[in-house]
Write an enzyme that holds these catalytic residues in place. Structure first.
Site, mmCIF file in Angstrom:
data_model
loop_
_atom_site.group_PDB
_atom_site.id
_atom_site.type_symbol
_atom_site.label_atom_id
_atom_site.label_comp_id
_atom_site.label_asym_id
_atom_site.label_seq_id
_atom_site.Cartn_x
_atom_site.Cartn_y
_atom_site.Cartn_z
ATOM 1 N N GLY A 94 0.933 -1.375 -0.108
ATOM 2 C CA GLY A 94 0.122 -0.097 0.020
ATOM 3 C C GLY A 94 0.904 1.289 -0.053
ATOM 4 O O GLY A 94 0.420 2.416 -0.069
ATOM 5 N N GLY A 96 3.124 2.379 -2.405
ATOM 6 C CA GLY A 96 3.185 2.912 -3.797
ATOM 7 C C GLY A 96 4.056 2.196 -4.596
ATOM 8 O O GLY A 96 4.610 2.827 -5.627
ATOM 9 N N LYS A 97 4.448 1.062 -4.519
ATOM 10 C CA LYS A 97 5.362 0.334 -5.290
ATOM 11 C C LYS A 97 5.067 0.346 -6.693
ATOM 12 O O LYS A 97 5.363 0.801 -7.885
ATOM 13 C CB LYS A 97 5.607 -0.949 -4.727
ATOM 14 C CG LYS A 97 6.440 -1.005 -3.427
ATOM 15 C CD LYS A 97 6.942 -2.666 -3.089
ATOM 16 C CE LYS A 97 5.342 -3.428 -2.568
ATOM 17 N NZ LYS A 97 4.562 -2.912 -1.522
ATOM 18 N N SER A 98 3.673 -0.533 -6.826
ATOM 19 C CA SER A 98 3.136 -0.520 -8.206
ATOM 20 C C SER A 98 2.516 0.838 -8.753
ATOM 21 O O SER A 98 2.440 0.986 -10.091
ATOM 22 C CB SER A 98 1.592 -1.426 -8.037
ATOM 23 O OG SER A 98 2.211 -2.964 -7.457
ATOM 24 N N TYR A 99 2.293 1.684 -7.958
ATOM 25 C CA TYR A 99 2.111 3.091 -8.507
ATOM 26 C C TYR A 99 3.333 3.816 -9.345
ATOM 27 O O TYR A 99 3.187 4.121 -10.358
ATOM 28 C CB TYR A 99 1.504 3.926 -7.542
ATOM 29 C CG TYR A 99 1.142 5.377 -8.020
ATOM 30 C CD1 TYR A 99 -0.362 5.437 -8.549
ATOM 31 C CD2 TYR A 99 1.979 6.304 -8.245
ATOM 32 C CE1 TYR A 99 -0.635 6.661 -9.021
ATOM 33 C CE2 TYR A 99 1.591 7.694 -8.718
ATOM 34 C CZ TYR A 99 0.379 7.903 -9.005
ATOM 35 O OH TYR A 99 -0.051 8.975 -9.592
ATOM 36 N N ASP A 241 8.561 -5.174 -8.912
ATOM 37 C CA ASP A 241 7.669 -4.729 -7.949
ATOM 38 C C ASP A 241 7.879 -5.900 -6.968
ATOM 39 O O ASP A 241 7.268 -6.665 -6.925
ATOM 40 C CB ASP A 241 6.112 -4.825 -8.899
ATOM 41 C CG ASP A 241 5.607 -4.008 -8.012
ATOM 42 O OD1 ASP A 241 5.600 -3.932 -6.829
ATOM 43 O OD2 ASP A 241 4.195 -3.571 -8.446
ATOM 44 N N GLY A 244 5.389 -6.796 -0.514
ATOM 45 C CA GLY A 244 5.367 -6.158 0.492
ATOM 46 C C GLY A 244 6.536 -6.447 1.657
ATOM 47 O O GLY A 244 6.707 -7.643 1.850
HETATM 48 P P1 ADP Z 1 2.039 -1.275 -3.505
HETATM 49 O O1 ADP Z 1 1.915 -1.761 -4.662
HETATM 50 O O2 ADP Z 1 3.301 -0.669 -2.686
HETATM 51 O O3 ADP Z 1 1.082 -2.288 -2.505
HETATM 52 P P2 ADP Z 1 0.260 0.792 -4.699
HETATM 53 O O4 ADP Z 1 1.164 1.187 -5.649
HETATM 54 O O5 ADP Z 1 -0.965 -0.291 -5.199
HETATM 55 O O6 ADP Z 1 0.917 0.230 -3.359
HETATM 56 O O7 ADP Z 1 -0.310 1.789 -3.830
HETATM 57 C C1 ADP Z 1 -1.642 1.920 -3.042
HETATM 58 C C2 ADP Z 1 -2.681 3.053 -3.326
HETATM 59 O O8 ADP Z 1 -2.078 4.075 -3.238
HETATM 60 C C3 ADP Z 1 -2.994 2.900 -4.719
HETATM 61 O O9 ADP Z 1 -4.500 3.075 -4.710
HETATM 62 C C4 ADP Z 1 -2.350 3.879 -5.437
HETATM 63 O O10 ADP Z 1 -3.027 4.462 -6.339
HETATM 64 C C5 ADP Z 1 -2.207 4.958 -4.253
HETATM 65 N N1 ADP Z 1 -0.790 5.829 -4.546
HETATM 66 C C6 ADP Z 1 0.508 5.092 -4.444
HETATM 67 N N2 ADP Z 1 1.101 5.995 -4.670
HETATM 68 C C7 ADP Z 1 0.810 7.109 -4.946
HETATM 69 C C8 ADP Z 1 1.219 8.482 -5.596
HETATM 70 N N3 ADP Z 1 2.504 8.929 -5.615
HETATM 71 N N4 ADP Z 1 0.089 9.240 -5.892
HETATM 72 C C9 ADP Z 1 -1.254 9.298 -5.665
HETATM 73 N N5 ADP Z 1 -1.567 7.827 -5.404
HETATM 74 C C10 ADP Z 1 -0.841 6.969 -5.103
HETATM 75 MG MG MG Z 2 1.613 -3.486 -5.552
#
Ligand code: ADP
Ligand code: MG
Length: 321
Positions: A94, A96-99, A241, A244
């Site tokens: 959560g 922001g890795k995948s983002y 990616d 967690g």
């Molecule tokens: P992870 O892959 O680390 O589990 P995600 O990339 O899925 O996390 O991010 C979790 C949530 O936060 C998603 O809904 C994503 O769109 C949002 N999010 C993450 N990073 C950003 C960012 N830099 N700006 C806006 N939203 C973000």
């Molecule tokens: Mg992810």
């Protein structure tokens, strides 16, 4: 010799954190990231990049575009020079890795932007003495087992690919499909297909995506016919990616800083990228919220140690092929 380039990126507070009236405990200035908590001394870290993506109205806000300009263009340049390159995203689920890596349709991340950048540079090269070849594979590692995200097997055979070592080309996954792509659309289709397979797996199997690593690999070959003696450069680009960081398996790896290559499939497959022949970038994704203080602090410490990994990138050139 080149150390791993390290970036830390903080996302906006999410709904859950706002509902808990969580406070922002991260502060960034230039390359510096500071984490604070009442009654505890502030802790400062310095990275190659500290990205403030928590508030789009802030004048220091780092957009997807900015992250690509700083980090993604480097990867494209490395590929054209014939170096291996790797970007991996680390951090709690959560964070922001995948983002950062994949992003969203409205805000594409590094993987689509790097692919697009590769093609636009190939298209505009105007170099009729170089032939380009681009092959893509996309895999997932779950519980130390490897699955193909582009030709997923069904049921219990899903994660059954074997990891091998080639005497010259190093570690590889046997029977992993490699897809030749001609243009960006071709790569985008594979990306979408792989992401869908990853999501399907996570809804069927108790959140696989937070426990699995996904590796998107581009094999970029340039055959050059400048003289009578053709030569070839090959660049392998891994875009990773990670699972967690709260995941127990990674906790072990954290202590040992990725060094025991043989101890996990991930570090084995990425051994070129971690202390070997590659230019490597790490993005540590963090939450801004005080409720995640300890997990975020551990990510910041991990990112700090990653700065000490030294790689020895060399151009992968094969003359007279
Ligand atoms: P992870 O892959 O680390 O589990 P995600 O990339 O899925 O996390 O991010 C979790 C949530 O936060 C998603 O809904 C994503 O769109 C949002 N999010 C993450 N990073 C950003 C960012 N830099 N700006 C806006 N939203 C973000
Ligand atoms: Mg992810």
């Amino acid at each position: 010799m080149a150390s791993v380039k390290v970036a830390v990126r903080v996302r906006p507070l999410n709904k859950r954190e706002r509902d808990m009236t969580a406070k922002v405990c991260i502060h960034m200035e230039g390359k510096k990231t500071t984490i604070s908590s009442p009654g505890v001394e502030d802790k400062d870290f310095s990275y190659d990049f500290s990205y403030w993506s928590a508030d789009s109205k802030d004048r220091h806000f780092a957009s997807q575009e900015q992250v690509f300009e700083d980090l993604g263009t480097d990867v494209i340049q490395s590929a054209f020079e014939g170096y291996n390159a790797c970007i991996f995203a680390y951090g709690q689920t959560g964070a922001g890795k995948s983002y950062s890596m994949m992003g969203q349709d409205s805000a594409p991340g590094l993987i689509p932007r790097i692919c697009q950048g590769l093609y636009s540079r190939m298209d505009s090269s105007g170099d009729d003495k170089t032939e380009f070849r681009t092959e893509v594979s996309y895999l997932e590692i779950y519980n130390e087992k490897v699955g193909d995200l582009l030709r997923p097997a069904k049921g219990k055979d899903k994660f059954n690919l074997k990891v091998r070592e080639h005497p010259k080309e190093g570690p590889y996954v046997q029977d992993l499909t490699k897809h030749v792509v001609k243009d960006y659309q071709g790569i985008e289709n594979l990306m979408v297909e792989g992401n869908t397979n990853r999501t399907v797996a996570s809804t069927n199997m108790n959140d696989v995506s937070s426990r699995s690593h996904a590796i998107f690999t581009i094999l970029f070959t340039q055959a050059k016919f400048y003289t009578d003696m053709p030569s070839e450069t090959v660049s392998k680009i891994h875009l990773v990616d990670l699972a967690g960081s709260e995941n127990a398996v990674l906790k072990d790896a954290k202590k040992k800083l990725f060094i025991p290559y043989r101890n996990s499939v991930l570090t084995w497959l990425l051994k070129d990228s971690l202390g070997g022949n590659a230019k490597t970038i790490m993005i540590a994704a963090i939450s801004p919220a005080d409720v995640n203080y300890s997990e975020t602090l551990s990510t910041l410490r991990y990112a700090n140690r990653a700065k000490n990994i030294i790689n020895k990138p060399t151009v992968n050139e094969d003359p007279n092929v």
